[in-house]
Design a protein around this motif. Structure first.
Motif, short mmCIF file in Angstrom:
data_model
loop_
_atom_site.label_atom_id
_atom_site.label_comp_id
_atom_site.label_asym_id
_atom_site.label_seq_id
_atom_site.Cartn_x
_atom_site.Cartn_y
_atom_site.Cartn_z
N PHE A 293 -1.59 -17.72 -7.00
CA PHE A 293 -1.81 -16.30 -6.71
C PHE A 293 -0.76 -15.77 -5.74
O PHE A 293 -0.37 -14.60 -5.79
N PHE A 294 -0.29 -16.64 -4.83
CA PHE A 294 0.64 -16.21 -3.79
C PHE A 294 1.99 -15.81 -4.40
O PHE A 294 2.56 -14.78 -4.03
N MET A 295 2.49 -16.60 -5.35
CA MET A 295 3.76 -16.24 -5.97
C MET A 295 3.61 -15.00 -6.84
O MET A 295 4.53 -14.17 -6.91
N LEU A 296 2.47 -14.82 -7.49
CA LEU A 296 2.25 -13.59 -8.25
C LEU A 296 2.29 -12.38 -7.34
O LEU A 296 2.85 -11.34 -7.69
N ARG A 297 1.70 -12.50 -6.15
CA ARG A 297 1.79 -11.42 -5.18
C ARG A 297 3.23 -11.17 -4.75
O ARG A 297 3.66 -10.02 -4.60
N MET A 298 3.97 -12.24 -4.55
CA MET A 298 5.37 -12.11 -4.12
C MET A 298 6.21 -11.45 -5.20
O MET A 298 7.05 -10.58 -4.92
N LEU A 299 5.99 -11.85 -6.44
CA LEU A 299 6.71 -11.24 -7.55
C LEU A 299 6.43 -9.75 -7.64
O LEU A 299 7.31 -8.95 -7.96
N ASN A 300 5.20 -9.37 -7.34
CA ASN A 300 4.84 -7.96 -7.40
C ASN A 300 5.47 -7.18 -6.25
O ASN A 300 6.03 -6.09 -6.46
N ARG A 301 5.41 -7.73 -5.04
CA ARG A 301 5.95 -7.00 -3.89
C ARG A 301 7.46 -6.82 -3.99
O ARG A 301 7.99 -5.76 -3.65
N TYR A 302 8.13 -7.86 -4.47
CA TYR A 302 9.60 -7.82 -4.52
C TYR A 302 10.09 -7.73 -5.96
O TYR A 302 11.12 -8.29 -6.32
N ARG A 303 9.35 -6.99 -6.76
CA ARG A 303 9.58 -6.91 -8.19
C ARG A 303 10.98 -6.39 -8.54
O ARG A 303 11.62 -6.88 -9.47
N ASN A 304 11.48 -5.41 -7.82
CA ASN A 304 12.78 -4.84 -8.15
C ASN A 304 13.90 -5.84 -7.88
O ASN A 304 14.84 -5.98 -8.68
N GLU A 305 13.82 -6.55 -6.77
CA GLU A 305 14.85 -7.53 -6.44
C GLU A 305 14.83 -8.71 -7.40
O GLU A 305 15.87 -9.33 -7.66
N LEU A 306 13.66 -9.03 -7.93
CA LEU A 306 13.51 -10.23 -8.77
C LEU A 306 13.56 -9.91 -10.26
O LEU A 306 13.46 -10.81 -11.09
N GLY A 307 13.71 -8.64 -10.64
CA GLY A 307 13.82 -8.27 -12.04
C GLY A 307 12.54 -8.47 -12.83
O GLY A 307 12.57 -8.80 -14.02
N VAL A 308 11.40 -8.22 -12.20
CA VAL A 308 10.10 -8.44 -12.84
C VAL A 308 9.82 -7.34 -13.86
O VAL A 308 10.01 -6.15 -13.57
N GLU A 309 9.35 -7.70 -15.04
CA GLU A 309 9.05 -6.73 -16.09
C GLU A 309 7.58 -6.36 -16.16
O GLU A 309 7.24 -5.26 -16.60
N ALA A 310 6.69 -7.24 -15.77
CA ALA A 310 5.26 -6.91 -15.78
C ALA A 310 5.02 -5.75 -14.83
O ALA A 310 5.68 -5.62 -13.78
N THR A 311 4.07 -4.90 -15.16
CA THR A 311 3.78 -3.75 -14.32
C THR A 311 3.00 -4.18 -13.08
O THR A 311 2.37 -5.25 -13.07
N PRO A 312 3.01 -3.36 -12.03
CA PRO A 312 2.21 -3.69 -10.86
C PRO A 312 0.74 -3.90 -11.18
O PRO A 312 0.09 -4.81 -10.64
N LEU A 313 0.19 -3.08 -12.07
CA LEU A 313 -1.22 -3.23 -12.42
C LEU A 313 -1.47 -4.55 -13.15
O LEU A 313 -2.50 -5.20 -12.94
N GLU A 314 -0.54 -4.95 -14.00
CA GLU A 314 -0.70 -6.21 -14.72
C GLU A 314 -0.67 -7.40 -13.76
O GLU A 314 -1.49 -8.32 -13.87
#
Length: 548
Positions: A293-314
């Motif tokens: 859960f911790f890395m999922l939170r991190m991916l969400n918070r720093y989504r732009n820097e990490l190039g995350v495609e999933a939406t914040p709600l997802e």
């Protein structure tokens, strides 16, 4: 004729929207002396989502395969900033082995790019494909897609369950062939469905039940590293993470597969495709629920820097599902005795593992521990063991205080600066505590909670209990029973006892040890960790009682 024209129209639309990834793969030239495949080996998830999204049960639950998957650690395996930092540390520790390290570490985090490179006669690389969303080379598109659809669904059953299949030893047929590439699934396939998938993606669906076997997951989730010495000489393989072998030594091997827990089925007939999809029983959700859960939170918070495609709600939903799963299906805690004896408060606490492998399992940065608090009649704290601080440290943990030490396994706790931590602590060739994967040659401590049916007396060396827990008769597959003997001094009761099992996917020491490496990946992750450390743990189970 009407059916054929409709299928062709759909296929043409899909191709015009998303076939850029296939074209990019085709554009990759072969290495010198190698023959390129006559058709692309992989496609990115974007094409698959065109038909495997917008899926709902009759009760209204969204079971879309694509959107469920893209909010998982599988989809974000190459974006994971901790993994990137850990690989950077290893190549800084062993610079002469950089190419081999990237090749081995990319096989499961960037499986499509890795396999494509291997088919063209090259080693896999990692950092050339990063940052995700910036690198534009053809294989970078495959690397960015992580553990994607056409990776898992092209793995054959060859070598399943054997040591040759472990550490990314999955088999994908990369030989050029006269026909379309096969995509394996568990259901019978109708001719019309075959035509649509072939037209839209270049692949053809094939029924095969091996995709429901634990041995599929084991190809990457059974990982042996190869420790390196000062001259890059290798030692015996080290079992970095072996949940499949833990599962195989438990009662669960005859009861449930990996997929049954991590890909729970839909309990009503549903469609798995939005185009000509039939109602199917037992569709597996592609939520791949785990513990991070911790890395999922991190991916969400720093989504732009990490190039995350999933939406914040997802991603928020994935975090909620993960925490719900952890709190309801991973462990139990019970206070089996609570009484006053000769003026002391004596407590027997039993903690048991509900999962089909050790708890915690997987990457050895994970730990679980008991946080026990005794309060007097006015609510004041009389005793506390296992409190966690905002920076992620566990109070009283010797390893958090000093990276060269470890907190032992306890049978009885009488002091507040002792804490029961369930963890795997690694040692290098000299016997010193380490968090370096390619330095580790053995475990000094492994008292992670055992699954039901796991006999520690007959366990192979790769899954054995290590340290004091091995001789603790109260540490078995039924759980760990530990005694607390507490002096309340002059405090007045009645006393309230609260005990909880806490879990941290990335322990303080594992993050802290990266701070000494001056590189973009390590500096970035340590900054992320420190900014979020207060939310790095979660409760798995809790029990409360009173003592007069």
């Amino acid at each position: 004729m009407t059916h054929t024209l409709f299928a062709g129209a759909i296929a043409g639309w899909l191709a015009s929207v998303t076939l850029f990834s296939t074209a990019a793969t085709q554009a990759q030239p072969p290495a010198v002396g190698q023959a390129a495949a006559s058709a692309p080996l992989f496609d990115t998830s974007h094409n698959c989502m065109a038909c495997h999204n917008s899926l709902f049960t009759t009760s209204g639950e969204d079971i879309s395969i694509g959107t469920s998957w893209r909010a998982t650690m599988m989809a974000n395996s190459s974006r994971d900033p901790y993994w990137q930092a850990a690989v950077r540390r290893e190549v800084m520790d062993h610079p002469a082995a950089t190419a081999d390290i990237e090749h081995e570490c990319g096989v499961c985090h960037m499986p499509m790019a890795h396999t494509q490179a291997m088919a063209l006669g090259r080693k896999g690389v990692i950092f050339a494909h990063l940052p995700v969303g910036v690198a534009a080379a053809p294989e970078a598109l495959l690397a960015a897609d992580g553990v994607s659809c056409t990776a898992c669904h092209q793995i054959t059953a060859e070598k399943f369950g054997t040591p040759a299949s472990f550490t990314g030893g999955f088999v994908i047929d990369t030989a050029p062939g006269p026909g379309p590439r096969a995509i394996f699934g568990p259901y019978p396939v109708q001719a019309g469905q075959t035509g649509i998938m072939h037209s839209a993606t270049g692949f053809t669906p094939v029924e095969s039940q091996h995709v429901r076997q634990s041995e599929l997951c084991a190809t990457c989730h059974t990982l042996f590293t190869h420790p390196l010495g000062p001259g890059n000489e290798t030692a015996a393989p080290f079992p970095e993470q072996v949940p499949y072998l833990e599962w195989r030594h438990s009662a669960f091997a005859n009861e449930r597969s990996c997929q049954s827990c991590h890909m729970p089925v839909v309990n009503e007939p549903a469609r798995m495709a939005s185009v000509f999809g039939e109602l199917r029983d037992g569709i597996a959700r592609h939520s791949f629920r785990g513990g991070n859960f911790f890395m999922l939170r991190m991916l969400n918070r720093y989504r732009n820097e990490l190039g995350v495609e999933a939406t914040p709600l997802e991603l928020d939903g994935a975090v909620r599902d993960t925490l719900q799963h952890l709190s309801s299906e991973s462990a139990t805690v019970a206070i089996e005795r609570a009484q006053r004896i000769d003026g002391r408060i004596v407590l027997d606490v039993n903690v048991a593992n509900l999962s089909g492998h050790k708890l915690p399992t997987g990457y050895p940065s994970r730990r679980a521990w008991l946080h026990l608090t005794v309060r007097d009649g006015s609510g004041g704290v009389v005793f506390e063991s296992g409190a966690v601080s905002p920076d992620g440290r566990i109070a009283g943990n010797d390893n958090d205080a000093d990276g060269s030490r470890l907190e032992p396994h306890h049978r009885e706790i009488r002091r507040a600066d002792d804490v029961q931590i369930y963890e795997a602590i690694m040692a290098d060739r000299s016997g010193a505590v380490t968090t370096g994967l390619l330095q580790a040659t053995r475990y000094l401590k492994d008292n992670r909670l055992l699954p039901r049916g796991f006999d520690k007396r007959t366990a192979d060396a790769d899954v054995a209990v290590q340290g004091a827990a091995r001789e603790d008769e109260d540490f078995t597959d039924a759980g760990d029973r530990i005694r607390y003997s507490i002096d309340p001094s002059a405090a007045q009761g009645p006393f309230t006892v609260d005990v909880e099992l806490l879990f941290q996917p990335i322990a303080f020491r594992w993050a802290q040890n990266l701070a000494g490496y001056d590189a973009p990946e390590t500096t970035r992750f340590v900054g992320y960790y420190r900014s979020m450390a207060a939310s790095s743990h979660a409760r798995l189970a809790r029990a409360t009682t009173h003592v007069r």
